[in-house]
Design a protein around this motif. Structure first.
Motif, PDB file in Angstrom:
ATOM      1  N   TRP A 197       0.840  -1.204   0.000  1.00  0.00           N
ATOM      2  CA  TRP A 197       0.000   0.000   0.000  1.00  0.00           C
ATOM      3  C   TRP A 197       0.876   1.255   0.000  1.00  0.00           C
ATOM      4  O   TRP A 197       0.612   2.211  -0.718  1.00  0.00           O
ATOM      5  CB  TRP A 197      -0.928  -0.020   1.225  1.00  0.00           C
ATOM      6  N   ASN A 253      -6.133  -6.982  -5.120  1.00  0.00           N
ATOM      7  CA  ASN A 253      -7.448  -6.412  -4.817  1.00  0.00           C
ATOM      8  C   ASN A 253      -7.318  -5.014  -4.217  1.00  0.00           C
ATOM      9  O   ASN A 253      -8.050  -4.090  -4.570  1.00  0.00           O
ATOM     10  CB  ASN A 253      -8.184  -7.358  -3.869  1.00  0.00           C
ATOM     11  N   LEU A 254      -6.321  -4.875  -3.333  1.00  0.00           N
ATOM     12  CA  LEU A 254      -6.059  -3.567  -2.727  1.00  0.00           C
ATOM     13  C   LEU A 254      -5.751  -2.536  -3.812  1.00  0.00           C
ATOM     14  O   LEU A 254      -6.280  -1.422  -3.805  1.00  0.00           O
ATOM     15  CB  LEU A 254      -4.877  -3.665  -1.753  1.00  0.00           C
ATOM     16  N   MET A 276      -6.653  -2.587  -6.939  1.00  0.00           N
ATOM     17  CA  MET A 276      -7.858  -2.272  -7.705  1.00  0.00           C
ATOM     18  C   MET A 276      -8.727  -1.259  -6.962  1.00  0.00           C
ATOM     19  O   MET A 276      -9.193  -0.271  -7.533  1.00  0.00           O
ATOM     20  CB  MET A 276      -8.669  -3.551  -7.991  1.00  0.00           C
ATOM     21  N   GLU A 277      -8.931  -1.514  -5.677  1.00  0.00           N
ATOM     22  CA  GLU A 277      -9.813  -0.652  -4.887  1.00  0.00           C
ATOM     23  C   GLU A 277      -9.211   0.751  -4.721  1.00  0.00           C
ATOM     24  O   GLU A 277      -9.860   1.765  -4.941  1.00  0.00           O
ATOM     25  CB  GLU A 277     -10.034  -1.262  -3.483  1.00  0.00           C
ATOM     26  N   TYR A 278      -7.954   0.742  -4.331  1.00  0.00           N
ATOM     27  CA  TYR A 278      -7.290   2.000  -3.988  1.00  0.00           C
ATOM     28  C   TYR A 278      -7.151   2.905  -5.212  1.00  0.00           C
ATOM     29  O   TYR A 278      -7.435   4.098  -5.163  1.00  0.00           O
ATOM     30  CB  TYR A 278      -5.918   1.659  -3.390  1.00  0.00           C
ATOM     31  N   ALA A 337      -8.912   2.817  -7.955  1.00  0.00           N
ATOM     32  CA  ALA A 337     -10.222   3.268  -8.438  1.00  0.00           C
ATOM     33  C   ALA A 337     -10.648   4.508  -7.648  1.00  0.00           C
ATOM     34  O   ALA A 337     -11.128   5.503  -8.196  1.00  0.00           O
ATOM     35  CB  ALA A 337     -11.250   2.151  -8.292  1.00  0.00           C
ATOM     36  N   GLU A 338     -10.416   4.411  -6.349  1.00  0.00           N
ATOM     37  CA  GLU A 338     -10.751   5.515  -5.461  1.00  0.00           C
ATOM     38  C   GLU A 338      -9.997   6.792  -5.845  1.00  0.00           C
ATOM     39  O   GLU A 338     -10.502   7.898  -5.706  1.00  0.00           O
ATOM     40  CB  GLU A 338     -10.314   5.092  -4.058  1.00  0.00           C
ATOM     41  N   HIS A 369      -9.065   0.979 -14.400  1.00  0.00           N
ATOM     42  CA  HIS A 369      -8.423  -0.326 -14.556  1.00  0.00           C
ATOM     43  C   HIS A 369      -8.760  -0.776 -15.970  1.00  0.00           C
ATOM     44  O   HIS A 369      -9.896  -1.066 -16.269  1.00  0.00           O
ATOM     45  CB  HIS A 369      -9.006  -1.297 -13.524  1.00  0.00           C
ATOM     46  N   LYS A 384     -14.237  -8.443 -11.807  1.00  0.00           N
ATOM     47  CA  LYS A 384     -13.113  -8.115 -10.927  1.00  0.00           C
ATOM     48  C   LYS A 384     -12.508  -9.374 -10.314  1.00  0.00           C
ATOM     49  O   LYS A 384     -11.297  -9.487 -10.171  1.00  0.00           O
ATOM     50  CB  LYS A 384     -13.601  -7.213  -9.794  1.00  0.00           C
TER      51      LYS A 384
END
Lengths: 392, 599
Positions: free
Chosen positions: A186, A235-236, A238-240, A242-243, A248, A377
């Motif tokens: 991260w 996954n982290l 992808m989420e981070y 996108a935020e 993606h 996803k």
């Protein structure tokens, strides 16, 4: 001043891509399984560029009508070339082919090899997109991978890039390193975002057995992460991302809206490309070809002019081409346009592969929406399971 | 004629140089030119050559001019050395009047040497003792000769020192065969009696039978009658193996050769049957062979369900060549249609499976091997169970019995303690211990057959640095405290994974098995629960976590071709899996359940 990537829509453009391979590195990274030559030998580099210029000329004579939508200098470490060499290569491309106005001209660079002068030379040569091999923002991780630069070099380089007004640049990061924690990953992502790139390539560490790190892992000196942990990292990201406003658009690639790497899109959209340089692969008229992969053989053949150092890797027709396009196309998050596929290959995928598609839709890995077949996803990280089913 | 014939076998412990000696005899007598020669010539199967062992007996005719100036016909019938194939040895010995006993000059007598010699003595064969490998640095020919005299009662003066590898002493061996092995004593003019001692199926000629003519004679065109079935056939071809098939007009009493008679149904030429002439039949059949009973059973299933008929056909044909193979159709909930097959031992099982896969191009799945249990039910009836899936529920069983063997283990005396420990671990009970010489000890133990089938031999070898040798014979059934262990995948019992174990070991075996399966079963799209249960009691559980990652992180222009090959390989890999419910199980999993090392 760098030219900002003209926002051509992906589908609007139908030019070819050109890949130019520069197989020299300051030092080989411990995870790398590409063909490259260690060290820097001025005369080797010169010879190589001479051979490359000759290949560009020969290819241009063979296919004079080709319009290039992108040129991509990859390696190895193309940033080991000096300004003069760079300029001559790009010029030769323009002299022998048609470069579509606004074409993407990318170059990979190692942070340790860039300075003000080099950047200026790149700009002068017409390079308008940079891909920076960062891999990590932590020195211990960089040392583990055997990278020649440290984290400080990355920061300096990024600062330099910004100071010269470059906007269109990518950072490469590697995750899933032995011992890497989710938190570390991260932090890597966060620092990458702080560099304000418009594109990020995030690659899961996948080791070939014959690489130094691969051997370490095989013999137990390195403990690879559990795949659950690798999935959490992916996954982290992808989420981070996108935020933080990133799109993606391919399994391992993210960008700010509109900043997709057009060169790579050529590959994934199953379009044609020319590969120049030792070991480079071309895809033309349904066949893939590969240039002779070793430096000596390649330069020798071209400079002496005795033989054309290329061989056919595979020749595809009809269905094989379709499967090829399917496997590549599904790497893109937008997936494939079913109607377009039917038009192009005469096959209705949704009925031809109904069994496979339904099975994996039920498992939540595939999706059909608005006439497009794509991975979900959850599907990206398991894509081989699905893609292998389409193989004949 | 018969005076010039000698029929002999070679018997030896595995690796004592039997096949090499056969090679030299072939070369010396000119049956093979140096150009035709290759190592292990008589071991025709690829498998035999790969493993360096003899599986099938193999006859060959040698022409030899003796020092007495006379020409002799020497029929050599090569035999296997592994304990699983003792049956083949007995058949070959029954067709001979003499045997060459080969003993390694550095190893000395081993457990199987003894067993084979006793077998030859029972058949009244003349035994010619040979000490082989005298060229090796560790050779002690005199000590070994003394051992042979002390243990086997052979006169040490008559034992010939040889080196089959270098060809030393080969002529002396041939002379000894001529002088010591008696000629056959059949009646050349009597009614034909020929023993089928082996046969195999040739896709062009049909069944080919190896015969030993005991009385009378047989010629091309004769109408023969199989004495067990009465079926008659016209002979197409008779001949001898010298070593290639060579046609002859007639075979008479004492001779060994082959015949073909267009026999298409493999069941019509049974090994051990007697052939006679339809025109002048013999009154009685020759003694034939004792039917062997398989010691270990397992299920063989085609991975492709529609290969069932091909598997049946392949088994039919192999059976012709291997009378000890037993099979009958069975079904499994998990695996579909297949065969329950019986074998003489695990090596036999492995070889049959490999032959089926190679020679008949089948892809097979073998279930965990099992011995035959005898169970007395509460209603007083007795059943035989060779498939754990047919194990009766505990409330219906009165008594369970399992087969025991008497194992003879020969070791240098410093390993006695180690061996006894191993045998105790394997539920053995001590019978006797005997000093054959001051250095070598023969230990006898009674052991459950199921315990020695799997890794006993390997354990024996590794604990004695390779010095121990083993022979065993079935001693009978005894009551045991056995339970059936069921293995469940995602809550469903997989019948093909069930096995029988001793109650005291159940907990350990259950844990070890689930752990092993966890390692063998690859991650799948869903979590897989593996459980071991005795009756309704779960004793172990492991989980194969759901697959999280199966992705090519990087894929671009330069390596698409290579990446596609990976995907193709991945798809191929799936074909080696058996789908059981939602779970994909690698085909090796079933067999590997049994190979669990004791801690």
């Amino acid at each position: 001043m760098a030219i900002k990537n003209a926002k051509l829509k992906i589908k609007d453009c139908n030019g070819m891509g050109m890949y130019i391979h520069i197989p020299f590195c300051i030092k080989k990274c411990r995870y790398c399984d590409f063909y490259s030559l260690p060290g820097k030998n001025e005369s080797d580099l010169d010879n190589y560029v001479r051979a490359l210029l000759k290949e560009i000329r020969i290819r241009g004579e063979q296919m004079p009508a080709v319009q290039l939508e992108s040129i991509y200098l990859g390696g190895g470490t193309p940033s080991m070339l000096d300004g003069r060499q760079l300029g001559s290569i790009i010029r030769a491309c323009g002299d022998n082919f048609t470069i579509i106005p606004g074409a993407e001209i990318s170059m990979e660079a190692n942070p340790a090899t860039l300075d003000k002068a080099k950047l200026a030379a790149m700009e002068a040569a017409g390079i308008n997109r940079l891909s920076l091999g960062v891999q990590s923002f932590f020195d211990d991780e960089l040392a583990l991978m055997g990278r020649v630069h440290d984290a400080a070099a990355v920061r300096e380089t990024v600062e330099l890039i910004h100071s010269r007004g470059w906007e269109n640049f990518n950072l490469d990061l590697i995750y899933g390193l032995p011992g890497q924690s989710l938190k570390r990953w991260w932090q890597n992502l966060k620092q990458a975002l702080d560099c304000k790139p418009c594109h990020l390539s995030l690659y899961l560490l996948q080791l070939e057995e014959h690489t130094p790190m691969g051997k370490d892992a095989a013999q137990g000196r390195l403990q690879m992460l559990d795949e659950d942990e690798e999935w959490r990292m992916y996954n982290l990201a992808m989420e981070y991302l996108a935020e933080r406003g990133f799109v993606h658009y391919e399994i391992s690639n993210f960008c700010r809206p509109g900043w997709e790497c057009r060169h790579n899109l050529v590959y994934w959209q199953g379009r044609e490309y020319l590969g120049l340089g030792a070991g480079a692969v071309s895809f033309v008229a349904g066949s893939r070809y590969m240039n002779q992969p070793d430096f000596k053989g390649y330069t020798g053949a071209l400079i002496s002019g005795e033989q054309w150092p290329i061989k056919e890797l595979e020749r595809m027709e009809g269905r094989e081409l379709m499967i090829d396009a399917l496997i590549l196309g599904l790497r893109l998050c937008e997936g494939i346009d079913l109607a377009h596929f039917q038009q192009r290959f005469g096959v209705d995928i949704s009925s031809e592969y109904k069994g496979i598609i339904v099975q994996y839709m039920n498992r939540g890995l595939l999706n059909i929406e608005n006439g497009r077949l794509s991975f979900t996803k959850a599907g990206y990280f398991l894509s081989n399971q699905v893609l292998s089913q389409f193989m004949d | 004629m018969q005076n010039r014939i000698r029929n002999f076998s070679i018997i030896a412990h595995i690796d004592h140089g039997k096949s090499t000696l056969a090679d030299r005899l072939l070369q010396f007598t000119g049956a093979l030119s140096d150009r035709e020669m290759r190592e292990q010539f008589l071991d025709k199967m690829d498998l035999e050559r790969e493993k360096g062992i003899t599986i099938k007996l193999q006859p060959v005719r040698l022409n030899y001019r003796s020092r007495d100036g006379q020409d002799y016909i020497l029929n050599l019938i090569d035999t296997p050395g592994h304990v699983d194939f003792t049956y083949e040895v007995s058949r070959s010995l029954a067709s001979c009047e003499g045997a060459l006993l080969v003993v390694d000059a550095s190893q000395g007598i081993e457990a199987q040497t003894l067993a084979n010699v006793y077998m030859a003595m029972d058949l009244n064969l003349e035994i010619v003792g040979l000490v082989n490998k005298i060229d090796l640095p560790g050779a002690e020919p005199d000590r070994v000769k003394q051992e042979m005299e002390d243990v086997l009662g052979l006169e040490k003066e008559g034992i010939l020192p040889i080196s089959a590898k270098l060809g030393t002493g080969i002529e002396e061996v041939l002379e000894a065969i001529v002088k010591q092995v008696p000629p056959p004593k059949g009646d050349e003019n009597g009614p034909l009696q020929a023993l089928i001692f082996d046969s195999y199926f040739d896709s062009y000629k049909g069944a080919i039978s190896y015969i030993r003519v005991v009385n009378g004679s047989v010629r091309q065109g004769d109408i023969i009658r199989m004495m067990s079935s009465g079926k008659e056939f016209e002979i197409y071809e008779i001949g001898v193996l010298s070593p290639y098939m060579t046609e002859v007009e007639t075979l008479s009493a004492g001779e060994v050769g082959y015949l073909t008679a267009g026999i298409k149904n493999v069941k019509d030429t049974r090994v051990g049957d007697t052939i006679t002439l339809a025109s002048q039949p013999a009154d009685t059949a020759l003694p034939g062979y004792q039917e062997v009973k398989p010691m270990v059973y397992c299920g063989l299933y085609p991975l492709e369900n529609n290969d069932f008929e091909r598997l049946r056909d392949a088994l039919d044909r192999l059976k012709l060549n291997d009378a000890s193979l037993f099979y009958e159709p069975e079904t499994s909930d998990a695996l579909g249609f297949g065969f329950r097959c019986g074998f003489l031992g695990l090596l036999h099982l492995e070889i049959i499976r490999e032959r089926l896969e190679r020679e008949y191009d089948l892809s097979l799945l073998a279930t965990a091997p099992s011995v035959v249990y005898k169970i007395v039910l509460t209603d007083g009836s007795e059943i035989l169970v060779q498939n754990p899936a047919h194990w009766p529920p505990a409330q219906r069983t009165e008594r369970i019995m399992e087969p025991f063997v008497k194992a003879s283990i020969m070791v240098p005396n410093e390993y006695v303690g180690t061996i006894m420990e191993l045998c105790q671990d394997k539920r053995g009970s001590f019978i006797t211990m005997e000093y054959l010489t001051s250095q070598r000890v023969m230990i006898s133990y009674k052991l459950p057959l199921s315990e020695i089938l799997y890794d006993f031999f390997d354990a024996l070898k590794s604990r004695t640095r390779g010095y121990a040798s083993l022979d065993y014979e079935i001693s009978g059934y005894e009551v045991s405290n056995l339970v059936k262990m069921d293995i469940m995948l995602n809550g469903e019992i997989v019948d093909a994974l069930s096995f029988i174990t001793h109650q005291d070991r159940a907990y350990y075996r259950g844990r070890a098995t689930t752990e092993k399966l966890r390692k063998i079963i690859p991650r799948q799209m869903y979590e897989v629960a593996i459980q071991a249960a005795v009756g309704s009691k779960i004793i172990a559980r492991e989980t194969v976590k759901a697959m999280r990652k199966d992705v090519l992180a990087k894929c671009y222009g330069g390596d698409i071709t290579r990446k596609k090959k990976l995907l193709e390989k991945q798809k191929e890999g799936k074909k080696k899996m058996k789908q059981i419910g939602r779970v994909e199980v690698p085909k090796d999993a079933f067999m590997s359940v049994m190979n669990i090392e004791d801690e």
